[in-house]
Design an enzyme around this catalytic site. Structure first.
Site, PDB file in Angstrom:
ATOM      1  N   SER A  81     -25.625  19.208 -24.130  1.00 24.17           N
ATOM      2  CA  SER A  81     -25.902  19.038 -22.708  1.00 24.17           C
ATOM      3  C   SER A  81     -27.385  18.741 -22.522  1.00 24.17           C
ATOM      4  O   SER A  81     -27.984  18.051 -23.339  1.00 24.17           O
ATOM      5  CB  SER A  81     -25.465  20.284 -21.922  1.00 24.17           C
ATOM      6  OG  SER A  81     -25.643  20.100 -20.538  1.00 24.17           O
TER       7      SER A  81
ATOM      8  N   TYR B 128     -26.079  11.379 -14.020  1.00 24.39           N
ATOM      9  CA  TYR B 128     -26.358  11.933 -15.348  1.00 24.39           C
ATOM     10  C   TYR B 128     -26.594  13.433 -15.255  1.00 24.39           C
ATOM     11  O   TYR B 128     -26.003  14.217 -16.012  1.00 24.39           O
ATOM     12  CB  TYR B 128     -27.567  11.249 -15.985  1.00 24.39           C
ATOM     13  CG  TYR B 128     -27.951  11.872 -17.309  1.00 24.39           C
ATOM     14  CD1 TYR B 128     -27.199  11.615 -18.459  1.00 24.39           C
ATOM     15  CD2 TYR B 128     -29.033  12.746 -17.409  1.00 24.39           C
ATOM     16  CE1 TYR B 128     -27.527  12.211 -19.672  1.00 24.39           C
ATOM     17  CE2 TYR B 128     -29.370  13.335 -18.615  1.00 24.39           C
ATOM     18  CZ  TYR B 128     -28.613  13.064 -19.749  1.00 24.39           C
ATOM     19  OH  TYR B 128     -28.937  13.665 -20.947  1.00 24.39           O
TER      20      TYR B 128
ATOM     21  N   LYS C 105     -24.232  16.517 -16.928  1.00 24.16           N
ATOM     22  CA  LYS C 105     -24.720  17.580 -17.813  1.00 24.16           C
ATOM     23  C   LYS C 105     -24.400  18.963 -17.236  1.00 24.16           C
ATOM     24  O   LYS C 105     -24.087  19.901 -17.976  1.00 24.16           O
ATOM     25  CB  LYS C 105     -26.220  17.425 -18.023  1.00 24.16           C
ATOM     26  CG  LYS C 105     -26.620  16.140 -18.743  1.00 24.16           C
ATOM     27  CD  LYS C 105     -26.199  16.161 -20.200  1.00 24.16           C
ATOM     28  CE  LYS C 105     -25.223  15.112 -20.597  1.00 24.16           C
ATOM     29  NZ  LYS C 105     -24.878  15.105 -22.031  1.00 24.16           N
TER      30      LYS C 105
END
Length: 342
Positions: free
Chosen positions: A175, A210, A214
């Site tokens: 992550s 994005y 994560k």
């Protein structure tokens, strides 16, 4: 829904700078003798350097999961030349923009005599909306296809653990500390509609995709951990599932960034970024970590708490909503694939 914006939670900047400037993950020394390691996104960057470490640390086999066989074979040759070990690395094709490709990839893994560690490292950061498999590409690659692989790998790892014993299998999801910066306005979508909203073409939300992907990875690891392994359950061996941030590294992840983010990213990397080799040490540490990391988030090779929002009551409720939606989506891709978690 309000437009997405960059969010810096209290204490984030100080913690980030302390990690980047004053903390150096130690070189890995764990012995992986006889183990078989599979790493996706491994022909370049963090995945490549992690694979190099694993080969150096005596693994029996390292499988590179890559989109391009040609690039993967070049990476394998590079690893062989720098480690002096030949015949250890294999290159397998997988494209996380395709559910079918992930299914085929996992089907091939199921035929392996042994599999000890799976590292889900493949990821993208797409600045403009792209629709693939009926959803936005960043969310598909980083979340949905990644966790399709995770659930398909669970029975494979269990079987291997039962057969070989002694070494608990590991599932590692790479992550990012970017999860702390996610606005994640989609959390306020109507019931059952978080991923419908994530799939929509809304330019104002794309810059946050994005970071949100994560965050979703962290939530899903926390959601799945109790089902993948419970200390009180017996027929299956331990499967240690964890997630981590490698920190800001000099990788190709932001190669698609557009102005002005591309400028800021370039400057930030020059001043603060770790080399990919140093960043890759965090992946190896997660693959060697023990039960104390199960369901946890790691930074600088140690367990660290994820964002305050993740740990909040809203975060816990949203975590369950996210998993229920992801489970329904994955069952639509491959019926019965999540029953291994019941």
């Amino acid at each position: 829904m309000a437009p997405a914006s960059v969010t810096l939670p209290p204490g984030f900047l100080l913690s980030f700078l302390k990690s980047q400037l004053f903390t150096r993950p130690p070189p890995p020394t764990h012995d992986f003798s006889n183990q078989v390691i599979l790493i996706t996104g491994s022909n370049t960057g963090l995945g490549l350097e992690a694979a190099r470490h694993f080969v150096r640390l005596n693994t029996a086999k390292v499988i590179l999961g890559v989109r391009s066989i040609q690039k993967g074979e070049a990476a394998a040759l590079d690893i062989e030349q720098t480690t002096g070990r030949k015949g250890v690395v294999q290159v397998w094709e997988v494209d996380f923009s395709s559910y079918k490709s992930v299914e085929v990839f996992c089907g091939r893994a199921a035929k392996e005599e042994r599999l000890d560690v799976v590292i889900a490292n493949a990821g993208v950061a797409i600045p403009r909306w792209e629709q693939v498999e009926g959803t936005e590409r960043t969310v598909l690659v980083n979340v949905l296809a990644t966790f399709l692989m995770v659930v398909l790998m669970v029975p494979i790892l269990r079987k291997s653990g039962e057969k070989h014993g002694g070494v608990p299998p590991r599932l590692v999801v790479v992550s990012s500390e970017a999860h702390e910066q996610a606005s994640f306005v989609e959390q306020d979508s109507p019931p059952g509609q978080i991923f419908t909203t994530l799939a929509s073409n809304k330019p104002s939300l794309q810059p946050d995709r994005y970071n949100t992907s994560k965050l979703l990875e962290v939530l899903l690891v926390r959601a799945l951990a109790p089902d993948i392994y419970s200390p009180s359950s017996t027929p299956h061996p331990e499967i240690i599932l964890n997630t981590l941030t490698p920190g800001l590294c000099k990788s190709l992840l932001m190669r698609h960034a557009v102005f002005p983010l591309n400028i800021f990213a370039a400057i930030g990397k020059v001043i603060l970024a770790r080399s990919t080799e140093v960043g890759s040490r965090t992946l190896v540490a997660a693959a060697a970590a023990g039960n104390e990391t199960h369901g946890k988030y790691m930074a600088d090779c140690r367990v660290r708490e994820p964002s305050r929002w993740v740990r909040s009551e809203k975060g816990k409720v949203t975590q369950q909503r996210v998993w229920e939606e992801v489970r329904e989506i994955l069952e639509g891709v491959r019926e019965g694939c999540t029953k291994c978690l019941d």
